[in-house]
Enzyme design. Structure first.
Site, mmCIF file in Angstrom:
data_model
loop_
_atom_site.group_PDB
_atom_site.id
_atom_site.type_symbol
_atom_site.label_atom_id
_atom_site.label_comp_id
_atom_site.label_asym_id
_atom_site.label_seq_id
_atom_site.Cartn_x
_atom_site.Cartn_y
_atom_site.Cartn_z
ATOM 1 N N SER A 142 35.951 41.877 46.205
ATOM 2 C CA SER A 142 34.821 42.672 45.708
ATOM 3 C C SER A 142 33.439 42.060 45.804
ATOM 4 C CB SER A 142 35.065 43.060 44.258
ATOM 5 O OG SER A 142 35.965 44.119 44.215
ATOM 6 N N SER A 202 34.303 46.193 44.710
ATOM 7 C CA SER A 202 33.768 46.902 43.567
ATOM 8 C C SER A 202 32.336 46.517 43.213
ATOM 9 C CB SER A 202 34.661 46.650 42.357
ATOM 10 O OG SER A 202 34.665 45.269 42.028
ATOM 11 N N LYS A 231 26.197 42.243 37.825
ATOM 12 C CA LYS A 231 27.245 43.274 37.848
ATOM 13 C C LYS A 231 27.670 43.597 36.421
ATOM 14 C CE LYS A 231 31.817 44.224 39.905
ATOM 15 N NZ LYS A 231 32.930 43.618 40.679
HETATM 16 N N1 GLN Z 1 39.411 46.499 46.025
HETATM 17 C C1 GLN Z 1 40.300 45.633 45.299
HETATM 18 C C2 GLN Z 1 40.892 46.376 44.141
HETATM 19 O O1 GLN Z 1 40.660 47.520 44.064
HETATM 20 C C3 GLN Z 1 39.562 44.403 44.843
HETATM 21 C C4 GLN Z 1 38.706 44.633 43.685
HETATM 22 C C5 GLN Z 1 38.020 43.400 43.240
HETATM 23 O O2 GLN Z 1 37.953 42.411 43.959
HETATM 24 N N2 GLN Z 1 37.528 43.436 42.016
HETATM 25 O O3 GLN Z 1 41.569 45.828 43.320
#
Ligand code: GLN
Length: 478
Positions: free
Chosen positions: A178, A154, A79
């Site tokens: 995420s 994400s 990532k």
């Molecule tokens: N969807 C969550 C956010 O927008 C989690 C994102 C993540 O785990 N990096 O913060």
């Protein structure tokens, strides 16, 4: 060679037995990326030179007849929030579009030291903020199971590549869900280890007290292999824990009979899609038929998890993202005529709308006069959420829940409604806030053939038990 079903073991074994070379395997993956990734958009940057050098090294070991390391010759993706020496690292943001780091993230270095061939960097929401990968500053990722739908986020690029067979395994990061939520949307396995289990050194910080690195894989066994490689104390991260790392693969085979599995009613309430509910209930039945004892538990503060998360995460993000000022990293505005304008314009041009929204929310929550009402209050609720888990884990060995209230939604469906997007993490943020480990594994499909994910949460540093349950479920299902 069928790249779709390739696991760590069958790739590594084929290379060590001379059935293929690591170099030809990497080339096959690059050809596949070339032909298939235009549609999906999982990759942001390819690191061919670095990949082929590592593959050649593995081929030399194999040709001598020496044993390959645990990930010897296995093609992986990282990532793009983990820094890679000499390979552009953007965090999905324009502000880092040209950034080439001078060092490697510890988890990446450990993967490569274990023989992994790093194919490239995976698309993601900007600074890992999002649940659909539509917040990438470059292009969205599409779900390989249905190109009209999002892959989750994400770590959407990391999940989509595993599902599309353009990487054998990938690393993702999980701050509020995420790793697990995109794994669920794409029908793959995603493991978030305990906070402190895997070093965060070289992970571009979103919310430091919530950020975790972990693997996305096709099988539970692959997740166990990768966790063993990346886990363990790192002197470069003071929050990485000095706790022994078990042989997770050996632990997988222990029987699950007699394990107590908790079902929390707070995770089966309003908003849960009917098809997701019935698939998860069937999975719980199946664990019962394997000899697990199903025990009702309660996590009474769950309803406060989303607001708590969005106060803590944005507060920490606003502090962490202060370093992107046009001086040290990345984009510097050409329009500025003095220093403060340079800061302001560089940030204005470099950050996307969701990142700006979060910096504003976080700055507000931390400002004098509001700190006690928001940040301090959120920290107190966070302790209550952690206590909920402590209490539950006195009665059970693991807790099973849906990973996400719905299967993958359509591109564009929630992008203009941040609050609806934030609710996609309703079942995952609690584990991040409490620091406990969680895994998402496929447990069924909707009528439209979209994958459904089962989440299994465990005690601090007890990834072995959740992996074991996940493995038992996977085996019984196939
Ligand atoms: N969807 C969550 C956010 O927008 C989690 C994102 C993540 O785990 N990096 O913060």
């Amino acid at each position: 060679m069928n790249l779709d079903n390739l696991t760590i073991d069958n790739a590594r074994t084929a290379i060590s037995q001379g059935k293929m070379t690591a170099t030809s395997l990497a080339a096959a993956f690059y050809a596949r990326i070339e032909s298939d990734d235009k549609q999906v958009g999982a990759y942001l940057t390819l690191s061919k030179e670095r990949a082929l050098a590592k593959a050649a090294e593995m081929d030399t070991i194999a040709s001598r007849g020496d044993p390959l390391p645990p990930l010897g010759g296995v093609p992986v993706g990282i990532k793009d929030v983990m820094v890679t020496r000499g390979v552009r690292t953007t965090a999905g943001s324009k502000i880092l579009e040209q950034y080439v780091p001078p060092y490697d993230c510890t988890a990446v270095a450990r993967m490569e030291a274990a023989g992994a061939v790093i194919l490239g960097k995976m698309n993601c929401d900007e600074f890992a903020m999002g649940s659909s990968t539509e917040n990438s500053a470059f292009h969205p990722v599409r779900n390989p199971r249905d190109l009209k739908r999002v892959p989750g986020g994400s770590s959407g690029g990391s999940a989509a590549a595993v599902a599309a067979g353009t990487a054998v395994v990938t690393l993702g990061s999980d701050t509020g869900g995420s790793i697990r939520q995109p794994a669920s949307f794409c029908g793959v396995v995603g493991l978030m280890p305990t906070y402190g289990r895997v070093s965060r050194y070289g992970l571009i910080a979103f919310a430091s007290s919530l950020d975790h690195i972990g693997p996305l894989t096709k099988t539970v066994k692959d997740a166990a292999i990768v966790l063993r490689v990346i886990a363990g104390r790192d002197p470069m991260d003071s929050t990485s824990a000095d706790v022994p790392v078990p042989d997770y693969v050996a632990e997988l085979e222990k029987p699950v009979k007699g394990l107590r599995v908790g079902v929390a009613r707070e995770y089966f309430g309003e908003g849960l899609d009917a098809e997701v509910r019935s698939a998860v209930e069937a999975a719980i039945q199946q664990l019962a038929s394997l000899g697990c004892e199903v025990v009702p538990v309660s996590l009474p503060h769950t309803e406060y998890a989303i607001p708590t998360y969005y106060v803590v995460a944005t507060a920490e993000a606003s502090a962490n993202l202060a370093r992107f000022d046009g001086v040290r990293y990345g984009h510097r505005s050409k329009r500025a005529t003095n220093l403060s304008e340079m800061y302001r314009l560089s940030r204005d041009e470099g950050f996307g709308p969701e990142v700006k929204r979060r910096i504003m929310l976080g700055t507000y929550a931390l400002s004098a006069g509001y700190y006690d009402a928001y940040y301090l209050k959120a920290q107190r609720v966070r302790s209550l959420l952690a206590q909920d888990f402590d209490e539950a884990f006195k009665k059970v060995d693991a807790i099973v829940t849906p990973t996400s209230p719905t299967a993958a939604f359509r591109l564009g469906e929630k992008v203009n409604d941040p609050l609806a997007m934030y609710l996609a993490d309703i079942y995952t943020v609690t584990a991040d806030l409490a620091g406990v480990p969680g895994i998402s594994i496929p447990c069924g499909e909707t009528q439209e053939k979209l994958p459904i994910g089962l989440q299994i949460l465990g005690r601090h540093f007890d990834e072995a038990t959740i992996l074991r349950l996940a493995h038992a479920h996977e085996r019984a299902r196939l």
